[in-house]
Design an enzyme around this catalytic site. Structure first.
Site, short mmCIF file in Angstrom:
data_model
loop_
_atom_site.label_atom_id
_atom_site.label_comp_id
_atom_site.label_asym_id
_atom_site.label_seq_id
_atom_site.Cartn_x
_atom_site.Cartn_y
_atom_site.Cartn_z
CG PHE A 148 -56.59 67.26 25.66
CD1 PHE A 148 -56.43 67.74 27.14
CD2 PHE A 148 -57.90 67.14 25.07
CE1 PHE A 148 -57.57 68.20 27.60
CE2 PHE A 148 -58.93 67.86 25.63
CZ PHE A 148 -58.53 68.21 27.06
CG ASP A 233 -59.40 61.93 20.74
OD1 ASP A 233 -60.36 62.47 20.05
OD2 ASP A 233 -59.26 62.00 21.83
CE LYS A 262 -62.64 69.78 21.23
NZ LYS A 262 -61.58 69.30 21.74
C1 LIG Z 1 -61.48 68.40 23.20
C2 LIG Z 1 -60.89 67.01 22.93
C3 LIG Z 1 -61.43 65.79 23.65
C4 LIG Z 1 -62.59 66.02 24.76
O1 LIG Z 1 -63.70 66.57 24.33
P1 LIG Z 1 -64.98 67.21 25.18
O2 LIG Z 1 -66.07 67.51 24.36
O3 LIG Z 1 -64.07 68.44 25.82
O4 LIG Z 1 -64.94 66.49 26.48
C5 LIG Z 1 -61.01 64.59 23.52
N1 LIG Z 1 -60.07 64.57 22.75
C6 LIG Z 1 -59.42 65.39 21.96
C7 LIG Z 1 -58.57 64.92 20.99
C8 LIG Z 1 -59.88 66.62 22.14
O5 LIG Z 1 -59.39 67.70 21.60
#
Ligand SMILES: *Cc1c(COP(=O)(O)O)cnc(C)c1O
Length: 412
Positions: A148, A233, A262
């Site tokens: 994700f 990520d 985040k």
């Molecule tokens: C939430 C998330 C994203 C996307 O972030 P947004 O601010 O919602 O665009 C990307 N990578 C990971 C691992 C995430 O948990």
């Protein structure tokens, strides 16, 4: 309406209103929140809930952290948005702090997680062409099954979730998928055109999946051997969530690229970043990439303060210690509905047996008992509270979960 029908609440009216004007791309837990303070949230009728969800780990500092609100307020009265058409004196100190904490050299600020992922993809491809010498338009990025990384058209193109992609095509090419945690499959997938391997070091939205110990270290070696960038990520795992400042520290490695988001915004603003080496980030040229709001003075001040508080108040250590405590307490729950409990730091998945009940039912029962969480897929109840949570509050959440599981069980 019969005399015995319950009267509609403000919350019910609100939910009906929202469903008229807001696209139904989420299925919220039926609670209408109005106010937050620390680990607590309050609904329209004044009911109080413990937040065990933290907006998908974006609210590590708790709601409306007073020091962050003060910085926000002061900076809002000073300078908010300039765009990077001009320098602003707030930006570099924030980016320097990110470099110091991550061990990397340069930052490209963005706003949302998905934008930072897009930035990483562009950076990796450019590095592939200009440094590695991949023929133009041939660069490949390897990703993991069940990944994700966000919701843009390019990012969903390499998702393994059908629902994320359905009728959103045509999709972006140039991505290959391997099973998460499988070293052999990764080595087989690498070609001379591979510019990057991009993964979450622990998979969040897939249900808090933790790869075998030692895997990431071997991935690092493999990427070095084949001259492939390792991009992590850590939008969700980063900044203390898993009990280390960054999840890659569990394996003692440093990635070539790091994606943050985040919690970087302190639960106040959307702030994200792609962090990497000079070799990679100096390949961007004026005009090659941008975003009107990215790196704005308001975000830079709030982001810097969020990082300072995280260090000063030992969020990483809290996450490690309280996470162990919570996981142990949850493992003692012995509910027939629970199949496993797993996690790292204050980031824990309680897996519910899909043959017995959907995780959604458990989350709704939890809500009734004053604890907010959200299911991930149909089987996982995710517990990821603000990192400022106290032990007694965790005890409250465990007791509420115990009772919620009994509530669901009694209705089977
Ligand atoms: C939430 C998330 C994203 C996307 O972030 P947004 O601010 O919602 O665009 C990307 N990578 C990971 C691992 C995430 O948990």
């Amino acid at each position: 309406m019969t005399a015995s029908a319950p009267s509609r609440t403000d919350s019910q009216d609100y939910m009906a209103f929202e469903s008229q004007v807001c696209a139904p791309n989420y299925l919220p837990i039926p609670v209408v929140l109005e106010r937050g303070e620390g680990v607590w949230l309050y609904d329209q009728e004044g009911r109080k809930y413990l937040d065990m969800m933290s907006a998908y780990s974006a609210v590590s500092h708790g709601h409306c952290h007073p020091e962050l609100v003060k910085v926000l307020h002061d900076q809002a009265q000073t300078l908010c948005i300039t765009s990077r058409a001009f320098y602003s004196s707030a930006l570099a100190p924030f980016l320097q702090k990110i470099c110091d904490m991550s061990g990397l050299e340069m930052v490209l600020p963005m706003n949302t997680g998905a934008e930072a992922v897009e930035t990483a993809i562009k950076a990796a491809r450019r590095w592939g062409y200009e440094v590695k010498g991949i023929p133009d338009n041939q660069a490949e990025i390897i990703v993991a099954h069940n990944n994700f990384h966000g919701r843009t058209t390019t990012i969903i193109s390499f998702s393994s979730e059908e629902e994320y992609k359905h009728h959103f095509g045509p999709l972006t090419t140039g991505f290959k998928e391997v099973p998460f945690g499988d070293l052999e499959a990764l080595e087989k997938a690498i070609t001379p055109n591979t510019c990057a391997f991009m993964i979450e070091p622990m998979q969040g939205e897939a249900g808090i999946l933790i790869p075998p110990v030692g895997w990431l270290k071997k991935v690092r070696e493999l990427c070095d051997k084949h001259n492939v960038l390792l991009i992590l990520d850590e939008v969700q795992t980063g900044l203390g969530r898993t009990g280390k400042l960054f999840a890659f520290q569990h394996e003692g490695i440093i990635p070539d690229g790091l994606i943050l988001g985040k919690a970087l915004g302190g639960g106040i603003l959307p702030i994200s970043a792609f962090v990497s080496t000079r070799e990679v980030l100096n390949l961007f040229r004026p005009g090659s990439h941008g975003s009107t709001f990215a790196g704005n003075p308001l975000s830079a001040k709030v982001g810097l303060k969020a990082l300072e508080i995280l260090e000063r108040d030992s969020y990483v250590q809290r996450s490690a210690e309280l996470g162990n405590y919570l996981q142990n307490e949850l493992k003692q729950l012995k509910s027939p509905l629970i199949t496993t409990v797993r996690g790292s730091g204050l980031w824990i998945a309680v897996e519910i047996d899909p043959k017995k009940a959907p995780a959604r039912d458990v989350c709704e029962a939890l809500m009734e008992r004053g604890v907010l969480s959200k299911e991930t897929h149909d089987t996982v109840v995710r517990l990821a509270p603000p990192l400022v949570i106290e032990k007694e509050q965790l005890d409250f959440s465990v007791q509420a979960l115990k009772e919620a599981l009994q509530d669901v069980e009694s209705k089977l």
